[in-house]
Design a protein around this motif. Sequence first.
Motif, PDB file in Angstrom:
ATOM      1  N   THR A  49      -2.823  -1.243  -4.642  1.00  0.00           N
ATOM      2  CA  THR A  49      -2.117  -0.091  -5.223  1.00  0.00           C
ATOM      3  C   THR A  49      -2.271   1.124  -4.312  1.00  0.00           C
ATOM      4  O   THR A  49      -3.035   2.058  -4.601  1.00  0.00           O
ATOM      5  CB  THR A  49      -2.660   0.215  -6.631  1.00  0.00           C
ATOM      6  OG1 THR A  49      -4.060   0.513  -6.523  1.00  0.00           O
ATOM      7  CG2 THR A  49      -2.467  -0.967  -7.565  1.00  0.00           C
ATOM      8  N   LEU A  50      -1.533   1.150  -3.220  1.00  0.00           N
ATOM      9  CA  LEU A  50      -1.631   2.232  -2.245  1.00  0.00           C
ATOM     10  C   LEU A  50      -1.150   3.554  -2.807  1.00  0.00           C
ATOM     11  O   LEU A  50      -1.454   4.621  -2.249  1.00  0.00           O
ATOM     12  CB  LEU A  50      -0.826   1.860  -0.991  1.00  0.00           C
ATOM     13  CG  LEU A  50      -1.345   0.647  -0.201  1.00  0.00           C
ATOM     14  CD1 LEU A  50      -0.415   0.337   0.960  1.00  0.00           C
ATOM     15  CD2 LEU A  50      -2.765   0.890   0.298  1.00  0.00           C
ATOM     16  N   GLY A  51      -0.383   3.519  -3.895  1.00  0.00           N
ATOM     17  CA  GLY A  51       0.086   4.763  -4.503  1.00  0.00           C
ATOM     18  C   GLY A  51      -0.988   5.492  -5.283  1.00  0.00           C
ATOM     19  O   GLY A  51      -0.818   6.678  -5.610  1.00  0.00           O
ATOM     20  N   ASP A  52      -2.115   4.841  -5.601  1.00  0.00           N
ATOM     21  CA  ASP A  52      -3.204   5.496  -6.329  1.00  0.00           C
ATOM     22  C   ASP A  52      -4.043   6.351  -5.389  1.00  0.00           C
ATOM     23  O   ASP A  52      -4.122   6.107  -4.174  1.00  0.00           O
ATOM     24  CB  ASP A  52      -4.098   4.448  -6.999  1.00  0.00           C
ATOM     25  CG  ASP A  52      -3.362   3.677  -8.091  1.00  0.00           C
ATOM     26  OD1 ASP A  52      -2.279   4.128  -8.489  1.00  0.00           O
ATOM     27  OD2 ASP A  52      -3.868   2.615  -8.496  1.00  0.00           O
ATOM     28  N   THR A  82       4.215   0.588  -8.998  1.00  0.00           N
ATOM     29  CA  THR A  82       4.750   1.613  -8.102  1.00  0.00           C
ATOM     30  C   THR A  82       3.902   1.741  -6.843  1.00  0.00           C
ATOM     31  O   THR A  82       2.669   1.834  -6.919  1.00  0.00           O
ATOM     32  CB  THR A  82       4.802   2.973  -8.831  1.00  0.00           C
ATOM     33  OG1 THR A  82       5.570   2.829 -10.028  1.00  0.00           O
ATOM     34  CG2 THR A  82       5.452   4.031  -7.948  1.00  0.00           C
ATOM     35  N   ASP A  83       4.577   1.706  -5.684  1.00  0.00           N
ATOM     36  CA  ASP A  83       3.938   1.928  -4.377  1.00  0.00           C
ATOM     37  C   ASP A  83       2.805   0.942  -4.104  1.00  0.00           C
ATOM     38  O   ASP A  83       1.820   1.280  -3.430  1.00  0.00           O
ATOM     39  CB  ASP A  83       3.402   3.362  -4.273  1.00  0.00           C
ATOM     40  CG  ASP A  83       4.515   4.394  -4.324  1.00  0.00           C
ATOM     41  OD1 ASP A  83       5.625   4.065  -3.861  1.00  0.00           O
ATOM     42  OD2 ASP A  83       4.263   5.507  -4.822  1.00  0.00           O
ATOM     43  N   ALA A  84       2.945  -0.273  -4.592  1.00  0.00           N
ATOM     44  CA  ALA A  84       1.927  -1.291  -4.327  1.00  0.00           C
ATOM     45  C   ALA A  84       2.376  -2.167  -3.161  1.00  0.00           C
ATOM     46  O   ALA A  84       3.572  -2.393  -2.963  1.00  0.00           O
ATOM     47  CB  ALA A  84       1.678  -2.142  -5.572  1.00  0.00           C
ATOM     48  N   ARG A  85       1.429  -2.661  -2.399  1.00  0.00           N
ATOM     49  CA  ARG A  85       1.702  -3.603  -1.312  1.00  0.00           C
ATOM     50  C   ARG A  85       1.308  -4.993  -1.783  1.00  0.00           C
ATOM     51  O   ARG A  85       0.168  -5.211  -2.215  1.00  0.00           O
ATOM     52  CB  ARG A  85       0.912  -3.213  -0.057  1.00  0.00           C
ATOM     53  CG  ARG A  85       1.166  -4.112   1.139  1.00  0.00           C
ATOM     54  CD  ARG A  85       2.568  -3.927   1.692  1.00  0.00           C
ATOM     55  NE  ARG A  85       2.823  -4.856   2.779  1.00  0.00           N
ATOM     56  CZ  ARG A  85       2.536  -4.605   4.059  1.00  0.00           C
ATOM     57  NH1 ARG A  85       1.957  -3.455   4.386  1.00  0.00           N
ATOM     58  NH2 ARG A  85       2.819  -5.477   4.992  1.00  0.00           N
ATOM     59  N   ASP A  98      -6.708   0.535   3.874  1.00  0.00           N
ATOM     60  CA  ASP A  98      -5.712   0.358   4.938  1.00  0.00           C
ATOM     61  C   ASP A  98      -6.101  -0.814   5.846  1.00  0.00           C
ATOM     62  O   ASP A  98      -5.242  -1.591   6.280  1.00  0.00           O
ATOM     63  CB  ASP A  98      -5.577   1.638   5.757  1.00  0.00           C
ATOM     64  CG  ASP A  98      -4.909   2.760   4.972  1.00  0.00           C
ATOM     65  OD1 ASP A  98      -4.220   2.443   3.974  1.00  0.00           O
ATOM     66  OD2 ASP A  98      -5.080   3.935   5.346  1.00  0.00           O
ATOM     67  N   ASP A 108      12.246  -7.381  -5.830  1.00  0.00           N
ATOM     68  CA  ASP A 108      11.348  -6.519  -5.064  1.00  0.00           C
ATOM     69  C   ASP A 108      10.490  -7.271  -4.069  1.00  0.00           C
ATOM     70  O   ASP A 108       9.375  -6.840  -3.727  1.00  0.00           O
ATOM     71  CB  ASP A 108      10.431  -5.716  -6.007  1.00  0.00           C
ATOM     72  CG  ASP A 108      11.227  -4.794  -6.910  1.00  0.00           C
ATOM     73  OD1 ASP A 108      12.281  -4.323  -6.468  1.00  0.00           O
ATOM     74  OD2 ASP A 108      10.785  -4.556  -8.050  1.00  0.00           O
ATOM     75  N   GLU A 119      10.180  -1.931   1.786  1.00  0.00           N
ATOM     76  CA  GLU A 119       9.173  -1.417   2.701  1.00  0.00           C
ATOM     77  C   GLU A 119       9.272   0.105   2.860  1.00  0.00           C
ATOM     78  O   GLU A 119       8.350   0.745   3.354  1.00  0.00           O
ATOM     79  CB  GLU A 119       9.300  -2.084   4.070  1.00  0.00           C
ATOM     80  CG  GLU A 119       9.068  -3.591   4.038  1.00  0.00           C
ATOM     81  CD  GLU A 119       7.624  -3.945   3.784  1.00  0.00           C
ATOM     82  OE1 GLU A 119       6.771  -3.042   3.901  1.00  0.00           O
ATOM     83  OE2 GLU A 119       7.344  -5.112   3.444  1.00  0.00           O
ATOM     84  N   GLY A 120      10.448   0.681   2.513  1.00  0.00           N
ATOM     85  CA  GLY A 120      10.618   2.118   2.659  1.00  0.00           C
ATOM     86  C   GLY A 120      10.726   2.577   4.087  1.00  0.00           C
ATOM     87  O   GLY A 120      10.317   3.674   4.437  1.00  0.00           O
TER      88      GLY A 120
END
Length: 641
Positions: free
Chosen positions: A109-112, A126-129, A197, A312, A343-344
């Motif tokens: 959960t990179l969005g956290d 949301t925003d998870a890899r 990361d 997704d 991937e954005g």
Amino acid sequence: MAEALSYRPRAGEIPTEPGVYRFRDGQSRVLYVGKAKNLRARLSNYFAPLPSLHERTRRMVTTATSVEWTVVANEFEALQLEFTWIKEFNPPFNVQFRDDKTYPYLAVTLGDEVPRVLVTRNRKITDARYFGPYTKVWAIRETLDLMLKAFPMRSCSDGVYKRAQQTGRPCLLGDIGRCAAPCVGRVSVEQHRGIADDFVAFMAGNDTRYIAELEIEMRAAAEKQDYETAARLRDSMQALQTVLEKTAIVLSDAVDADVFGIADDELAAAVQQFIVRGGRIRGVRSWVVDKELDVSEGDLVETVLHNAYEDDAAPPREVLVPVLPDDSAELELWLTARRQDVEGSSKGRVTLKTAQRGDKAALAQTVSNNAKNALILYKTRRSSDFVARSQALTDLQEALGMPEAPLRMECYDVSHLSGTNIVASMVVFEDGLPRKDQYRRFSIPESTDDTDSIYQVLRRRLAYLAPSVGDDPEPVGQDGQAASELDITQTGTPKKFAYPPNLLLVDGGQPQVEAAQRALVDSGVTGIQLAGIAKRLEEIWLPDSEYPVILPRNSEALFVVQRIRDEAHRFAITYQRAKRKRDIASVLSEIPGVGESRVKELLKHFGSVAKLRTAEPAQIQEVRGVGPALAQTIHDRLRAP
């Protein structure tokens, strides 16, 4: 019959631009969605004379009561709109996916603010890899446990994390070194994000670099006599090496690809997806689709890719498929757009290709073999379902107008090689399952064509059901078993070959059914339903019927009929090959000086009869125990007219 399609639009009304079309029935339900580069050209195929259409296409257009279309700017937009409508309407005549389960993923959960790693089936965080999918939850948990030794990032729930913050005491994972414990300030939030990361980078394929760096740090710590740090780095390095050992190394480290394999028959297709990241197989996914219309392999590939990447899931830079669809360029654009959306990033074009040679081709073959095995397993499990078998026999009874369900079915197939070594097979299914102890094989000395062979075989078989049982002097049965051995015992109890079937099937269409009908009439046997099944279209032909019976494409009844037909074909082919092998062996054994052991050596050395027949005397002489004179004799005998 062409007048039945009252909804057919005039040719001039249909545009020639790219677009997507929908067929609807009387209740406005969407039956089929398709796309076209030229709508007029594509739709005209559906409104061709009905007898010229594929049987299932004919059933679709006669069920429909209207057709509508939407014009788009280009083929890429048509592809996108087709995918959207298939997902929205789930049309019954499009490919139907049977994969109703979700697969577990490893998510970060990179969005956290403080990223967390977890095992989940939810693909909408949301925003998870995401990494995966994986086929087994225990496998991904085992991998995660090893990864946390090297990258001790947070894996606890939000509730556990907040409780640790309030009490100032970390959870068990923090105490045993599986978490850096940012909850109690052992590391800062920025330091923990760096660990997260690194975790993501390692899982994404940059694995060998981390192992090399850990080894350098470990040696440096040992030189400084900081043995505690060196031991910790050693354990981390061993954990990462164990993770790598659990994922097969198949390609170079720079390769990120999804490899698809497809195995299909007339009714279903099994799909295998190998997920390769950093040159290693990170996950495997499999599913089965039901085929309603007779779609090409290219169209099937297109539908499979849509199913694989619609939720997704980011396509990798390279997607390997068995064959390229006609609109592969547009499909590449769609895959690239999916990759950029997930991937954005605007970088990273997706390439769609087939593997031709090298390691990628070898992996593609492995994936294809897995798909074939999955299709066999699917069909085996489906046939073992008692409820499904019962429903199949009931449906077959209704479709063929039989007074009772076909509890005993016999199917016949003829096999030959350019008119030589003509054989036939008889397979028996009782209660929808094969009875291999009652299979029979037939040798046919002479025949004019397949219909004549069918007539001969059924006359011989039906002789045991006629009032004058046993009068036919021809040997029949497996390995030339005599008629008296297959008829009736001295106690008057009928043996297996004297049991009449409820349904007699022949492999073929109208000509084969007519030949079988003549055999039934000439034998005087009544009370047996006769039908034929054509291979390509899966049609069921009945005697004296102008049109075939069309069973629903995904019906259990058609599945059982197809399975007994395939079994008859397999049994006939096996016998025919055995006869060919015996023929060449008998020719060789007649040559003076060539015994059984030398026959085996010859066939083993050359691998096939065809190679042995074309071999020169010098090549034959290479076989152990064969001298120049004998080699010349073998050569002359095999080449003799």
